[in-house]
Scaffold this motif. Structure first.
Motif, mmCIF file in Angstrom:
data_model
loop_
_atom_site.group_PDB
_atom_site.id
_atom_site.type_symbol
_atom_site.label_atom_id
_atom_site.label_comp_id
_atom_site.label_asym_id
_atom_site.label_seq_id
_atom_site.Cartn_x
_atom_site.Cartn_y
_atom_site.Cartn_z
ATOM 1 N N THR A 44 0.828 -1.209 0.000
ATOM 2 C CA THR A 44 0.000 0.000 0.000
ATOM 3 C C THR A 44 0.862 1.259 0.000
ATOM 4 O O THR A 44 0.619 2.194 -0.763
ATOM 5 C CB THR A 44 -0.933 0.006 1.230
ATOM 6 O OG1 THR A 44 -1.708 -1.193 1.226
ATOM 7 C CG2 THR A 44 -1.844 1.204 1.212
ATOM 8 N N ALA A 45 1.882 1.281 0.853
ATOM 9 C CA ALA A 45 2.761 2.448 0.904
ATOM 10 C C ALA A 45 3.552 2.605 -0.388
ATOM 11 O O ALA A 45 3.764 3.730 -0.855
ATOM 12 C CB ALA A 45 3.710 2.326 2.096
ATOM 13 N N PHE A 46 3.967 1.497 -0.991
ATOM 14 C CA PHE A 46 4.701 1.581 -2.245
ATOM 15 C C PHE A 46 3.799 2.078 -3.366
ATOM 16 O O PHE A 46 4.218 2.858 -4.222
ATOM 17 C CB PHE A 46 5.296 0.222 -2.613
ATOM 18 C CG PHE A 46 6.182 0.279 -3.822
ATOM 19 C CD1 PHE A 46 7.454 0.814 -3.728
ATOM 20 C CD2 PHE A 46 5.749 -0.200 -5.040
ATOM 21 C CE1 PHE A 46 8.275 0.877 -4.845
ATOM 22 C CE2 PHE A 46 6.560 -0.146 -6.153
ATOM 23 C CZ PHE A 46 7.825 0.397 -6.055
ATOM 24 N N TYR A 47 2.545 1.649 -3.351
ATOM 25 C CA TYR A 47 1.587 2.103 -4.367
ATOM 26 C C TYR A 47 1.350 3.611 -4.241
ATOM 27 O O TYR A 47 1.243 4.313 -5.243
ATOM 28 C CB TYR A 47 0.273 1.332 -4.219
ATOM 29 C CG TYR A 47 -0.797 1.767 -5.174
ATOM 30 C CD1 TYR A 47 -0.745 1.391 -6.511
ATOM 31 C CD2 TYR A 47 -1.866 2.551 -4.757
ATOM 32 C CE1 TYR A 47 -1.725 1.781 -7.398
ATOM 33 C CE2 TYR A 47 -2.843 2.957 -5.637
ATOM 34 C CZ TYR A 47 -2.770 2.574 -6.955
ATOM 35 O OH TYR A 47 -3.741 2.971 -7.842
ATOM 36 N N ASP A 52 10.779 2.819 -2.374
ATOM 37 C CA ASP A 52 11.053 1.609 -1.601
ATOM 38 C C ASP A 52 11.416 1.919 -0.154
ATOM 39 O O ASP A 52 10.997 1.211 0.760
ATOM 40 C CB ASP A 52 12.199 0.812 -2.231
ATOM 41 C CG ASP A 52 11.728 -0.065 -3.362
ATOM 42 O OD1 ASP A 52 10.568 -0.497 -3.316
ATOM 43 O OD2 ASP A 52 12.527 -0.321 -4.275
ATOM 44 N N LEU A 53 12.215 2.941 0.053
ATOM 45 C CA LEU A 53 12.656 3.277 1.395
ATOM 46 C C LEU A 53 11.480 3.707 2.272
ATOM 47 O O LEU A 53 11.332 3.255 3.412
ATOM 48 C CB LEU A 53 13.714 4.381 1.342
ATOM 49 C CG LEU A 53 14.408 4.716 2.635
ATOM 50 C CD1 LEU A 53 15.152 3.494 3.160
ATOM 51 C CD2 LEU A 53 15.376 5.859 2.425
ATOM 52 N N LEU A 54 10.631 4.547 1.739
ATOM 53 C CA LEU A 54 9.461 4.995 2.478
ATOM 54 C C LEU A 54 8.479 3.848 2.712
ATOM 55 O O LEU A 54 7.888 3.739 3.795
ATOM 56 C CB LEU A 54 8.778 6.135 1.731
ATOM 57 C CG LEU A 54 7.617 6.815 2.427
ATOM 58 C CD1 LEU A 54 8.086 7.421 3.747
ATOM 59 C CD2 LEU A 54 7.030 7.881 1.536
ATOM 60 N N ALA A 55 8.336 2.972 1.743
ATOM 61 C CA ALA A 55 7.437 1.828 1.898
ATOM 62 C C ALA A 55 7.964 0.865 2.952
ATOM 63 O O ALA A 55 7.190 0.331 3.754
ATOM 64 C CB ALA A 55 7.265 1.108 0.562
ATOM 65 N N GLY A 56 9.275 0.639 2.985
ATOM 66 C CA GLY A 56 9.859 -0.229 4.000
ATOM 67 C C GLY A 56 9.709 0.340 5.391
ATOM 68 O O GLY A 56 9.387 -0.380 6.344
#
Length: 79
Positions: A44-47, A52-56
């Motif tokens: 969801t965060a990656f979408y 990638d860093l923020l999604a991780g």
């Protein structure tokens, strides 16, 4: 350092068979929270951010938040 080396050497001399017991509920909770929920939050965060860093980081923060949510609710309720 010497005591650490002696402890390692003594561990090699004792041939012990160790058994670790896990409760199935703890294992299921780990799988659901860490793997499934972490994956969903990551995707969801990656979408939303395409980073990638923020999604991780969001995945880590989301799973930690879910794990600490019952403690927060107990503090608010005063139990």
């Amino acid at each position: 350092m010497r005591s650490f080396i002696l402890r390692i050497k003594s561990a090699w001399r004792h041939h012990e068979f160790q058994v670790y017991v896990f409760e199935s509920s703890a294992l299921k909770k780990f799988v659901v929270v860490e793997i499934i929920l972490g994956y969903l939050v990551y995707k969801t965060a990656f979408y939303l951010s395409h980073n990638d860093l923020l999604a991780g980081a969001s995945s880590w923060a989301g799973t930690e938040g879910v794990k600490r949510l019952p403690v927060l609710i107990r503090r608010i309720a005063g139990v």
